[in-house]
Design an enzyme around this catalytic site. Structure first.
Site, PDB file in Angstrom:
ATOM      1  CE  LYS A 180      -4.141  -2.162   1.808  1.00 21.26           C
ATOM      2  NZ  LYS A 180      -3.692  -3.551   2.070  1.00 21.26           N
ATOM      3  CG  ASP A 181       4.313   1.736   2.578  1.00 22.20           C
ATOM      4  OD1 ASP A 181       3.478   2.368   3.243  1.00 22.20           O
ATOM      5  OD2 ASP A 181       5.133   0.944   3.089  1.00 22.20           O
TER       6      ASP A 181
END
Ligand SMILES: *Cc1c(COP(=O)(O)O)cnc(C)c1O
Length: 469
Positions: free
Chosen positions: A112-113
């Site tokens: 998700k980063d």
């Protein structure tokens, strides 16, 4: 480039407005009115770009003229600066033309980063231009919260309030949120469950005067900018394996359908994606859909891969909109049936179209552990339980000769040390950047599961911050 709602009942918006809006006012999700396409020559030109420039080029196809490629390049350079691998998203061979794309080299060790680091900066830039601020509120059971906090920390135009259930997230996950030392980040530990936290966030958004006064916003996985930022690593993996000259398949551990939908967008953009393999855990609503054409909700089972313990895959609505040839009324009817009766079905020509690209497979916890063990024994690599489902899915489906399969590794094994140890006997260590996580001071505020208490806290904190400047 205009964006339209999948339910057909909202006015078209430009890219920057769609990003700020998140959900459309008719309850739908924003999608491009037409799919942009890069020529084979344009795809070949991507071969030598550094990773951030590649992401900017891909995003530009969706964002120009609202946001220029030069601005996106600046955002992406800054977003990926802190990643701890020189390749950002390294590709490792596992043998038999199967590859692992490591998407855990960002600050919170999960894929998700790769999108949120871009989204936080993009929000800041769009809001700065409009001299506006936004207050991000969210509820987390662990994984998404830390990625959202890391994405928004120290941004000028954003304040973040993240709710988690007191005593009910793992210590690593809690510390990844509460040790972030940034004036614009507030962690709230709610005396209650994750559902209480989610209900409080919903209630905040439903309090229209409060929502408008503090300009509440969300960075959840239905935000279009998250999808397009994720397209970058599909294109990156494909170019490393000689696309566009060669077709590539991807295997993706799937929850909300956001990650694998980015693979679909890469295909729409012109990348020769041969197949998208959806991996599920016991929460196999998508596997059942691709087998039968029927989407039918069931109870949520807790598994070793908790970030995929989901029954409603919100981004699937974007695929439906394409399968129904952009007929917003048809999508609205299906989603209403889903809400009211817990199910809907698509007809067989449409299912056939979906199956031309998508395949799905499900795995229980024992099979997940077996996949972790198998990879460890064959290659010496430790993989996390989510990534293991991707690898297992890649191995289960029928392969086409000459088509490599890329399995997406969505989390670092040290995020799920108990599961990895149970499968392999080895306890993975946190990478150096987080080695002192347990020594860092924590900062959070404990509140009852009460809307007024949370609203008072948000209002008070923002009043103090705005006076401080
Ligand atoms: C969020 C998450 C997933 C699921 O991704 P979707 O985009 O929701 O399909 C898979 N693995 C990990 C580690 C995650 O954090």
């Amino acid at each position: 480039m205009d964006y339209v709602s999948t339910r057909g009942g909202a006015p078209p918006l430009a890219f920057d407005d769609a990003v700020l809006a998140g959900l459309a006012p008719d309850g739908g999700l924003y999608v491009p009115a037409r799919w942009p396409r890069l020529s084979e020559d344009a795809l070949r030109l991507l071969a030598d770009l550094p990773y951030p420039a590649l992401v900017a080029r891909v995003m530009a196809a969706f964002a120009v003229p609202a946001v220029s490629e030069a601005e996106l390049a600046e955002i992406a350079r800054d977003a990926y600066r802190g990643f701890d691998h020189p390749d950002i998203a390294p590709l490792k061979p596992l043998g038999d033309d199967l590859y692992l794309l490591e998407l855990f080299h960002g600050p919170t060790l999960a894929f998700k980063d790769y999108a949120l680091q871009v989204l936080g900066r993009l929000f800041d830039r769009i809001l700065g231009r409009r001299r506006r601020r936004i207050t991000i509120v969210g509820a987390t059971s662990g994984d998404t919260g830390s990625a959202a906090i890391e994405a928004c920390r120290d941004r000028d135009a954003i304040d973040v309030f993240m709710l988690h259930p007191q005593g009910r997230v793992s210590e690593v996950q809690r510390r990844q949120m509460t040790t972030v030392d940034a004036a614009n980040v507030q962690n709230i530990a709610i005396d209650g469950t994750f559902d209480d936290c989610q209900n409080l966030v919903k209630a905040l958004f439903n309090d229209a005067p409060f929502r408008d006064r503090y300009r509440l916003g969300a960075v959840n996985s239905i935000n279009w900018a998250r999808i397009v930022a994720q397209v970058g690593y599909y294109v990156h993996a494909a170019r490393l394996l000689a696309a566009p000259e060669r077709r590539i398949a991807f295997a993706v551990p799937t929850g909300n359908f956001g990650n694998v939908f980015a693979g679909y967008v890469a295909w729409r953009l012109g990348m020769p994606v041969a197949r998208l393999i959806v991996g599920s855990n016991r929460n196999d609503i998508l596997t059942r859909f691709f087998a039968s054409g029927r989407m039918e909700i069931g109870p949520v089972h807790p598994t070793l891969s908790p970030s995929m313990d989901i029954q409603v895959s919100s981004n699937f609505e974007r695929l439906l909109f394409d399968l129904y040839d952009h007929d917003g009324a048809a999508v609205t009817a299906l989603m209403a049936a889903f809400r009211d009766s817990g199910g809907f079905a698509v007809d067989s020509p449409r299912l056939k179209r979906a199956r031309a690209l998508f395949t799905a497979a499900r795995f229980d916890d024992e099979e997940t552990k077996a996949a972790m063990r198998h990879v460890y024994e064959a290659t010496g690599e430790l993989i996390d339980p989510h990534s293991a489902i991707g690898v297992a899915a890649a191995r289960r489906v029928e392969r086409s000769a000459g088509v490599p399969v890329v399995a997406l590794a969505t989390a670092h094994p040290a995020k799920f040390p108990d599961a990895v140890e149970a499968a392999t006997g080895i306890r993975p260590a946190l990478p150096p950047r987080l080695a002192d996580l347990f020594d860092r001071p924590e900062r959070f505020t404990r509140l009852p599961a009460d809307l007024h208490a949370v609203e008072r806290f948000i209002a008070g904190t923002l009043a103090d911050r705005r006076i401080d400047g």
